[in-house]
Design a protein around this motif. Sequence first.
Motif, PDB file in Angstrom:
ATOM      1  N   ARG A  33       0.847  -1.200   0.000  1.00 35.84           N
ATOM      2  CA  ARG A  33       0.000   0.000   0.000  1.00 35.84           C
ATOM      3  C   ARG A  33       0.888   1.258   0.000  1.00 35.84           C
ATOM      4  O   ARG A  33       1.924   1.280   0.652  1.00 35.84           O
ATOM      5  N   THR A  37      -2.807   7.795  -1.932  1.00 36.64           N
ATOM      6  CA  THR A  37      -3.153   7.475  -3.319  1.00 36.64           C
ATOM      7  C   THR A  37      -4.674   7.367  -3.416  1.00 36.64           C
ATOM      8  O   THR A  37      -5.343   7.134  -2.408  1.00 36.64           O
ATOM      9  N   VAL A  41      -6.412   2.749  -6.241  1.00 38.59           N
ATOM     10  CA  VAL A  41      -5.039   2.261  -6.374  1.00 38.59           C
ATOM     11  C   VAL A  41      -4.733   1.364  -5.172  1.00 38.59           C
ATOM     12  O   VAL A  41      -4.724   1.823  -4.036  1.00 38.59           O
ATOM     13  N   GLU A  42      -4.533   0.066  -5.454  1.00 38.29           N
ATOM     14  CA  GLU A  42      -4.235  -0.896  -4.386  1.00 38.29           C
ATOM     15  C   GLU A  42      -2.871  -0.622  -3.757  1.00 38.29           C
ATOM     16  O   GLU A  42      -2.675  -0.842  -2.593  1.00 38.29           O
ATOM     17  N   VAL A  44       1.534  -1.010  -4.965  1.00 33.74           N
ATOM     18  CA  VAL A  44       2.495  -1.423  -5.985  1.00 33.74           C
ATOM     19  C   VAL A  44       2.940  -2.858  -5.736  1.00 33.74           C
ATOM     20  O   VAL A  44       2.853  -3.356  -4.613  1.00 33.74           O
ATOM     21  N   PRO A  53       2.472  -0.114 -10.423  1.00 34.06           N
ATOM     22  CA  PRO A  53       1.267   0.264  -9.687  1.00 34.06           C
ATOM     23  C   PRO A  53       0.113  -0.685 -10.005  1.00 34.06           C
ATOM     24  O   PRO A  53       0.014  -1.191 -11.129  1.00 34.06           O
ATOM     25  N   ILE A  55      -4.093  -1.322  -9.851  1.00 32.11           N
ATOM     26  CA  ILE A  55      -5.415  -0.698  -9.794  1.00 32.11           C
ATOM     27  C   ILE A  55      -6.466  -1.770  -9.533  1.00 32.11           C
ATOM     28  O   ILE A  55      -6.484  -2.798 -10.216  1.00 32.11           O
ATOM     29  N   ARG A  60     -12.347   1.070  -9.162  1.00 29.24           N
ATOM     30  CA  ARG A  60     -12.290   2.050 -10.257  1.00 29.24           C
ATOM     31  C   ARG A  60     -13.651   2.208 -10.920  1.00 29.24           C
ATOM     32  O   ARG A  60     -14.058   3.295 -11.297  1.00 29.24           O
ATOM     33  N   ALA A  84       0.855  -0.995 -15.745  1.00 27.58           N
ATOM     34  CA  ALA A  84       0.056  -1.040 -14.527  1.00 27.58           C
ATOM     35  C   ALA A  84      -0.563  -2.426 -14.405  1.00 27.58           C
ATOM     36  O   ALA A  84      -0.693  -3.150 -15.389  1.00 27.58           O
ATOM     37  N   LEU A 136      -7.847   5.946 -17.153  1.00 24.45           N
ATOM     38  CA  LEU A 136      -7.310   6.918 -16.193  1.00 24.45           C
ATOM     39  C   LEU A 136      -7.296   8.308 -16.801  1.00 24.45           C
ATOM     40  O   LEU A 136      -7.071   8.467 -17.997  1.00 24.45           O
ATOM     41  N   GLU A 140      -4.084  11.184 -13.264  1.00 21.96           N
ATOM     42  CA  GLU A 140      -3.939   9.857 -12.636  1.00 21.96           C
ATOM     43  C   GLU A 140      -2.793   9.080 -13.281  1.00 21.96           C
ATOM     44  O   GLU A 140      -2.040   8.386 -12.603  1.00 21.96           O
ATOM     45  N   LEU A 144       0.612   7.649 -11.393  1.00 18.30           N
ATOM     46  CA  LEU A 144       1.118   6.282 -11.496  1.00 18.30           C
ATOM     47  C   LEU A 144       2.585   6.268 -11.926  1.00 18.30           C
ATOM     48  O   LEU A 144       3.369   5.457 -11.443  1.00 18.30           O
TER      49      LEU A 144
END
Length: 148
Positions: A33, A37, A41-42, A44, A53, A55, A60, A84, A136, A140, A144
Amino acid sequence: MARKLVVFDLAGELYGLDIFDVREIVKDTLVTRIPQTPEFVEGVVNLRGKIIPVIDLRKRFGFEKGEKTKDARIIIVDISGQEAGLVVDSVKEVAAVDESTIETAPDVTTVNAAFVEGLAKKDDKIIIIIKLDLLLKVEEKEMLKRMQ
């Protein structure tokens, strides 16, 4: 002419991504985490030394948070030159869809229509095709990039 789509399940619906946008599919893995963010966005992941990153597509798209199962996957994609990961409930198949069966999405879809490129008919199912470039907003995408 046939178009190949990576078909995945999200909240009980089938979605498709153009196979050329998909880099790889990995099992749901440990996501770190990152504070401050956006909610979707979970965090990375470290994929072979590369920070990517991740998502959560449910968030979303504004869907209810679902239980993560052993079938959950992260689809590594290219969004306008930016790598991503997209968390999905499960990956179903790579499907060849005839271009002539793809229709524009009606205005009343469960997903913000900006993300939807069209609807493909395959057998008796409908696959919602996601337009990654519109997933995005510009700011955004920039955020990222800074996460990598």
